[in-house]
Design an enzyme around this catalytic site. Structure first.
Site, PDB file in Angstrom:
ATOM      1  N   GLN A   1      -4.325   3.914   4.054  1.00  0.00           N
ATOM      2  CA  GLN A   1      -3.302   3.129   3.355  1.00  0.00           C
ATOM      3  C   GLN A   1      -3.934   2.339   2.196  1.00  0.00           C
ATOM      4  O   GLN A   1      -4.118   1.116   2.302  1.00  0.00           O
ATOM      5  CB  GLN A   1      -2.625   2.156   4.337  1.00  0.00           C
ATOM      6  CG  GLN A   1      -1.809   2.859   5.411  1.00  0.00           C
ATOM      7  CD  GLN A   1      -1.434   1.932   6.556  1.00  0.00           C
ATOM      8  OE1 GLN A   1      -2.299   1.256   7.106  1.00  0.00           O
ATOM      9  NE2 GLN A   1      -0.181   1.922   6.923  1.00  0.00           N
TER      10      GLN A   1
ATOM     11  N   ARG B   1      13.285  -6.229   4.467  1.00  0.00           N
ATOM     12  CA  ARG B   1      12.239  -6.872   5.263  1.00  0.00           C
ATOM     13  C   ARG B   1      10.957  -6.503   4.522  1.00  0.00           C
ATOM     14  O   ARG B   1      10.638  -5.328   4.339  1.00  0.00           O
ATOM     15  CB  ARG B   1      12.251  -6.326   6.687  1.00  0.00           C
ATOM     16  CG  ARG B   1      11.162  -6.913   7.592  1.00  0.00           C
ATOM     17  CD  ARG B   1       9.928  -6.057   7.541  1.00  0.00           C
ATOM     18  NE  ARG B   1       8.908  -6.492   8.488  1.00  0.00           N
ATOM     19  CZ  ARG B   1       7.702  -5.960   8.533  1.00  0.00           C
ATOM     20  NH1 ARG B   1       7.353  -4.998   7.702  1.00  0.00           N
ATOM     21  NH2 ARG B   1       6.833  -6.386   9.399  1.00  0.00           N
TER      22      ARG B   1
ATOM     23  N   GLU C   1       7.376 -10.863   5.999  1.00  0.00           N
ATOM     24  CA  GLU C   1       6.382 -10.944   7.066  1.00  0.00           C
ATOM     25  C   GLU C   1       5.198 -11.749   6.528  1.00  0.00           C
ATOM     26  O   GLU C   1       4.420 -11.260   5.717  1.00  0.00           O
ATOM     27  CB  GLU C   1       5.916  -9.538   7.457  1.00  0.00           C
ATOM     28  CG  GLU C   1       4.926  -9.563   8.604  1.00  0.00           C
ATOM     29  CD  GLU C   1       4.116  -8.268   8.743  1.00  0.00           C
ATOM     30  OE1 GLU C   1       3.682  -7.979   9.860  1.00  0.00           O
ATOM     31  OE2 GLU C   1       3.892  -7.569   7.729  1.00  0.00           O
TER      32      GLU C   1
ATOM     33  N   ASP D   1      -4.475   0.125  -0.968  1.00  0.00           N
ATOM     34  CA  ASP D   1      -3.644  -0.960  -1.522  1.00  0.00           C
ATOM     35  C   ASP D   1      -3.242  -0.664  -2.958  1.00  0.00           C
ATOM     36  O   ASP D   1      -4.090  -0.292  -3.785  1.00  0.00           O
ATOM     37  CB  ASP D   1      -4.431  -2.276  -1.510  1.00  0.00           C
ATOM     38  CG  ASP D   1      -4.337  -2.986  -0.179  1.00  0.00           C
ATOM     39  OD1 ASP D   1      -4.313  -2.299   0.863  1.00  0.00           O
ATOM     40  OD2 ASP D   1      -4.301  -4.238  -0.171  1.00  0.00           O
TER      41      ASP D   1
ATOM     42  N   HIS E   1       0.838  -1.192   0.000  1.00  0.00           N
ATOM     43  CA  HIS E   1       0.000   0.000   0.000  1.00  0.00           C
ATOM     44  C   HIS E   1       0.874   1.245   0.000  1.00  0.00           C
ATOM     45  O   HIS E   1       2.091   1.152   0.225  1.00  0.00           O
ATOM     46  CB  HIS E   1      -0.900   0.011   1.245  1.00  0.00           C
ATOM     47  CG  HIS E   1      -0.143  -0.271   2.507  1.00  0.00           C
ATOM     48  ND1 HIS E   1      -0.019  -1.537   3.051  1.00  0.00           N
ATOM     49  CD2 HIS E   1       0.578   0.538   3.329  1.00  0.00           C
ATOM     50  CE1 HIS E   1       0.717  -1.487   4.140  1.00  0.00           C
ATOM     51  NE2 HIS E   1       1.100  -0.245   4.336  1.00  0.00           N
TER      52      HIS E   1
ATOM     53  N   ASP F   1       7.155  -6.168   3.926  1.00  0.00           N
ATOM     54  CA  ASP F   1       5.951  -5.994   4.737  1.00  0.00           C
ATOM     55  C   ASP F   1       4.767  -6.741   4.116  1.00  0.00           C
ATOM     56  O   ASP F   1       4.571  -6.711   2.898  1.00  0.00           O
ATOM     57  CB  ASP F   1       5.636  -4.490   4.774  1.00  0.00           C
ATOM     58  CG  ASP F   1       4.590  -4.120   5.803  1.00  0.00           C
ATOM     59  OD1 ASP F   1       4.843  -4.319   6.989  1.00  0.00           O
ATOM     60  OD2 ASP F   1       3.504  -3.640   5.409  1.00  0.00           O
TER      61      ASP F   1
HETATM   62  C1  NOJ Z   1       3.048  -4.716   9.166  1.00  0.00           C
HETATM   63  C2  NOJ Z   1       3.868  -3.814  10.018  1.00  0.00           C
HETATM   64  O1  NOJ Z   1       4.695  -4.602  10.822  1.00  0.00           O
HETATM   65  C3  NOJ Z   1       2.904  -2.974  10.813  1.00  0.00           C
HETATM   66  O2  NOJ Z   1       3.582  -2.196  11.765  1.00  0.00           O
HETATM   67  C4  NOJ Z   1       2.108  -2.121   9.875  1.00  0.00           C
HETATM   68  O3  NOJ Z   1       1.132  -1.400  10.596  1.00  0.00           O
HETATM   69  C5  NOJ Z   1       1.410  -2.968   8.817  1.00  0.00           C
HETATM   70  N1  NOJ Z   1       2.288  -3.943   8.235  1.00  0.00           N
HETATM   71  C6  NOJ Z   1       0.902  -2.111   7.704  1.00  0.00           C
HETATM   72  O4  NOJ Z   1       1.996  -1.660   6.958  1.00  0.00           O
END
Ligand code: NOJ
Length: 559
Positions: free
Chosen positions: A173, A203, A250, A175, A108, A205
């Site tokens: 945010q 990293r 993640e 997408d 996003h 997200d």
């Molecule tokens: C995962 C991140 O770790 C978190 O802090 C964030 O709010 C969301 N993604 C949205 O980007």
């Protein structure tokens, strides 16, 4: 075992350290942490022994999600520094042997990003298709929102054009639409830009959200035909542009699905993924004083391709999510570690740091970090864990654990000389305040938590079998104890952790060992004999922990 192998696949033996430049060290005294401040503190990280920094988003932002709402993917938040400062940081880190990875947040943008400002102007704007729009009334999606305290739908009506845009996180945010090739090209360009400045990977997200294009409608044509093919493309692009750059994803999903995000047996998608399942099982085990849930989780990890790696952690910058536990299990952990409503968030997590959750008991805190560093995978720290920082619950959100780093016992914990009102958030007060918990004091104290971390990290680096080897839970009679063996070629390490308060003697049975072997403690002085059948008896204090190298006759490894 060839130690030289560990240099190519560096991430398998790394020690990662996550920090937010904004809250780490303020060098110009304006109240906000900055890149020059971080550079001044690199030697703390080198001294600690970490090998790779993960920088949370430092890009221009609308500040609605602590930097995870970006307004320019190619920029640097002017409060934190300039591109020149970023390059100085990367250069100085590399000089110290530290790698640097940065957050890649491309699921996003901020709604203040120029692309979205264009996109919302009209249905025929050239940027319209950079985001995901629908004209019909969306169904109830209240069960899909990530932040249920603020949102009740993943679709938001935009008055100007009367259509809805997709936002899997906050409504600020929107997408990005990765089915649009222009968006995919732009994402590649972002990856290319930061790698050109010398970073060592990303990293990544919210990876499953990025690849999920179901919001684009029902027709096959509207979807990404091969989402994992797209992730493979990003990885291949990164490989072409770097020498060993990584994608640390993640992906908070069950193990079997995570395997797909590694690219299965080919291992050609994400290089690493956080082990959310193991982390949550750790808390259940700690709450129960029973190593069973953790052992089950570790044994349930699917085998990955040799180059893929798990990133292990006990805390990160977000809530301590317990979303993969059952409701009764989650309530057990809440009851043990966060019984008050103000400690909990989203009905699934805790906004606390580890030491306060463990009642500040130094035996338990050290035992948990010893466990973290002895588990197979790559340990990942969140800044301040090395000194045992606590949270500031009064902040009342995930930001409770993102308070300024505590360097000294002085004003603002030595983070900044600005007025307290200028800081990004409050400095921790109470028993975990800088007066009691800070780097300067702990550096000089051989018995401090910081000194203990140094020991753990240096021992960990001497044990590549932890990052590379096979893993086995050893049978033994005590439910509170996790006994495990990591082995790789000629290296083998037994680790014992007692999650309960009672001292125990743990009998272990080591296949292939006999009286010619010896167990040598790595965290303290001492050796234990192994009998002709490969058995040994090992004493553990309440909340005790031991790492023991299996010493074979004639070994040339240093003890
Ligand atoms: C995962 C991140 O770790 C978190 O802090 C964030 O709010 C969301 N993604 C949205 O980007």
């Amino acid at each position: 075992m060839r130690v030289s192998d560990t240099a190519d696949l560096w991430w398998k033996n790394a020690v990662l350290y996550c920090l937010d430049v904004e809250t780490y060290m303020d060098w110009d005294d304006d109240g906000t942490g900055d890149f020059p401040g971080l550079v001044q503190r690199l030697d703390h990280l080198v001294d600690l022994g970490v090998t790779c920094l993960w920088l949370m988003p430092f890009y221009p932002t609308a500040e609605r999600d602590d930097g995870y709402d970006i307004t320019d993917f190619y920029g640097v938040d002017p409060r934190l520094g300039t591109h020149g400062d970023v390059v100085e940081l990367i250069r100085t880190a590399h000089d110290r042997g530290l790698r640097v990875i940065v957050d890649l947040v491309v699921n996003h943008t901020s709604d203040q990003h120029p692309w979205f400002k264009e996109s919302r102007k009209s249905t025929d704007n050239p940027y319209r298709d950079w985001y995901v729009w629908r004209s019909d009334t969306p169904p109830d999606t209240s069960d899909q929102v990530v932040f249920p305290d603020q949102e009740d739908s993943i679709w938001e009506l935009d008055e100007k054009t009367g259509e809805y845009y997709l936002h899997q996180f906050y409504k600020t945010q929107p997408d990005l639409n990765v089915t649009n090739p222009l968006v995919r090209d732009e994402i590649a360009k972002i990856v290319g830009f930061w790698t050109q400045l010398g970073i060592d990977g990303f990293r990544m997200d919210a990876v499953p959200f990025l690849l999920d294009t179901s919001g684009n409608g029902d027709g096959e044509a509207a979807r990404l035909p091969d989402p994992h093919g797209y992730l493979r493309d990003i990885r291949a692009f990164l490989d072409r542009r770097t020498n060993g750059g990584i994608l640390l994803g993640e992906v908070n999903l069950p193990f079997e699905q995570q395997l797909e995000f590694y690219g299965g047996a080919d291992g050609d998608e994400l290089t690493m993924q956080f082990d959310f399942i193991g982390m949550q099982a750790t808390y259940l085990s700690l709450a129960r004083g029973d190593a069973g849930p953790l052992a089950t989780a570790l044994q349930g990890r699917p085998a990955t391709a040799p180059d893929s790696q798990w990133a292990t952690f006990v805390r990160n910058h977000d809530e301590l999510t317990l979303d993969k536990l059952t409701e009764p299990e989650r309530q057990e952990v809440f009851a043990a570690f966060g019984p008050e409503p103000e400690m909990q968030i989203y009905d699934r997590g805790l906004i606390r740091r580890l030491p306060p959750m463990l009642g500040g008991d130094p035996r338990r805190v050290r035992m948990v970090y010893s466990l973290l560093f002895s588990l197979p995978g790559t340990p990942t720290l969140f800044y301040g864990e090395e000194i045992g920082m606590g949270e500031q619950l009064s902040v009342g959100s995930r930001l409770a654990v993102r308070t300024p780093m505590q360097w000294t016992s002085g004003t603002n914990g030595g983070f900044s000389r600005a007025r307290a009102s200028k800081l990004p958030g409050p400095v921790v007060t109470g028993g975990y305040a800088p007066e009691f918990v800070n780097v300067a004091d702990q550096r000089k104290d051989p018995d401090s938590l910081l000194s203990f971390f140094r020991l753990l990290i240096s021992r960990r680096k001497e044990c590549p079998e932890l990052g590379w080897g096979s893993f086995e839970v050893l049978e033994q009679p005590h439910a509170a104890v996790l006994a495990h063996l990591c082995s790789w070629d000629d290296g083998a390490l037994v680790a014992l952790h007692n999650l309960g308060p009672e001292p125990v003697v743990v009998p272990v049975d080591l296949d292939g060992c006999g009286a010619e072997h010896l167990l040598a403690d790595l965290l303290v002085e001492g050796t234990t004999a192994v009998d002709a059948q490969g058995r040994a008896e090992l004493a553990l204090e309440g909340y005790g922990y031991r790492w023991l190298r299996v010493v074979a006759p004639g070994t040339r490894r240093l003890l």
